[in-house]
Design a protein around this motif. Structure first.
Motif, mmCIF file in Angstrom:
data_model
loop_
_atom_site.group_PDB
_atom_site.id
_atom_site.type_symbol
_atom_site.label_atom_id
_atom_site.label_comp_id
_atom_site.label_asym_id
_atom_site.label_seq_id
_atom_site.Cartn_x
_atom_site.Cartn_y
_atom_site.Cartn_z
ATOM 1 N N THR A 6 0.825 -1.197 0.000
ATOM 2 C CA THR A 6 0.000 0.000 0.000
ATOM 3 C C THR A 6 0.864 1.254 0.000
ATOM 4 N N ARG A 7 1.912 1.257 0.832
ATOM 5 C CA ARG A 7 2.811 2.400 0.871
ATOM 6 C C ARG A 7 3.546 2.572 -0.454
ATOM 7 N N ALA A 8 3.964 1.512 -1.077
ATOM 8 C CA ALA A 8 4.673 1.588 -2.361
ATOM 9 C C ALA A 8 3.735 2.131 -3.452
ATOM 10 N N PHE A 9 2.491 1.666 -3.425
ATOM 11 C CA PHE A 9 1.509 2.158 -4.404
ATOM 12 C C PHE A 9 1.246 3.644 -4.214
ATOM 13 N N ALA A 10 1.079 4.097 -2.971
ATOM 14 C CA ALA A 10 0.836 5.505 -2.676
ATOM 15 C C ALA A 10 2.048 6.347 -3.069
ATOM 16 N N PHE A 11 3.251 5.849 -2.823
ATOM 17 C CA PHE A 11 4.456 6.570 -3.199
ATOM 18 C C PHE A 11 4.552 6.699 -4.723
ATOM 19 N N GLY A 12 4.170 5.673 -5.437
ATOM 20 C CA GLY A 12 4.177 5.726 -6.909
ATOM 21 C C GLY A 12 3.201 6.775 -7.434
ATOM 22 N N ILE A 13 2.020 6.845 -6.848
ATOM 23 C CA ILE A 13 1.037 7.850 -7.260
ATOM 24 C C ILE A 13 1.559 9.251 -6.959
ATOM 25 N N LEU A 14 2.143 9.452 -5.779
ATOM 26 C CA LEU A 14 2.698 10.749 -5.409
ATOM 27 C C LEU A 14 3.806 11.159 -6.379
ATOM 28 N N THR A 15 4.665 10.240 -6.738
ATOM 29 C CA THR A 15 5.751 10.520 -7.676
ATOM 30 C C THR A 15 5.200 10.902 -9.049
ATOM 31 N N ALA A 16 4.185 10.216 -9.513
ATOM 32 C CA ALA A 16 3.582 10.524 -10.818
ATOM 33 C C ALA A 16 2.941 11.906 -10.806
ATOM 34 N N VAL A 17 2.246 12.253 -9.717
ATOM 35 C CA VAL A 17 1.607 13.565 -9.620
ATOM 36 C C VAL A 17 2.668 14.662 -9.631
ATOM 37 N N ILE A 18 3.733 14.475 -8.917
ATOM 38 C CA ILE A 18 4.814 15.475 -8.896
ATOM 39 C C ILE A 18 5.455 15.592 -10.270
#
Length: 161
Positions: A6-18
């Motif tokens: 879950t944390r890895a998925f959330a980090f991936g989404i945050l990275t894509a948004v940035i």
């Protein structure tokens, strides 16, 4: 899913948004997109693309000469659709009898009318029927049509509306 996934998925989404929002917020748009065009350069661009640029006075003068010309008065009267339900005189116009049978498509009807020289373009008439909702209201039967009828008049006759 566990915590780690879950944390890895959330980090991936945050990275894509940035990554996608950085150019939007921090990179300035191209200055050529925001440049202003003055009147003379606009005229040059339009004339280079084949357009004719007229002043208001020239346009008004052109409209007045058009309306005073007797040859143009006749064409203007033909372009306006007639609202009266009058039968054409059979001696002055060639009458075409269109027979619509069960299962005929608007395209087939338009092709028959083009073949009989009642309309100029079958594709245009087919599109007209579709665009204004006449294609779903076409009735079976035999209809009398002439070449001087507008698309609207023909559509009203074959839909009996």
């Amino acid at each position: 899913m566990n915590k780690r996934n879950t944390r890895a998925f959330a980090f991936g989404i945050l990275t894509a948004v940035i990554a996608f929002s950085t150019p939007y917020f921090f990179i300035k748009p191209n200055q050529s997109e925001n440049r202003k065009i003055d009147e003379s350069s606009a005229k040059e661009i339009l004339q280079a693309n084949g357009y004719t640029v007229l002043t208001d006075e020239e346009y008004t003068l052109l409209q007045q000469t058009k309306s005073e010309d007797p040859a143009n008065k006749n064409t203007e009267e033909k372009e306006e659709p007639a609202e009266k339900d009058t039968e054409p005189e059979e001696g002055s116009q060639e009458v075409y009898q269109l027979t619509i049978e069960s299962g005929m498509t608007p395209g087939e009807i338009a092709a028959q009318l083009e073949k009989a020289n009642v309309i100029d373009q079958a594709a245009d008439f087919g599109l007209y029927l579709e665009e204004y909702g006449f294609s779903k209201k076409i009735q079976m039967g035999t209809f009398k049509l002439t070449a001087d009828m507008s698309y609207k008049e023909i559509a009203k006759i074959i839909t009996k509306s």
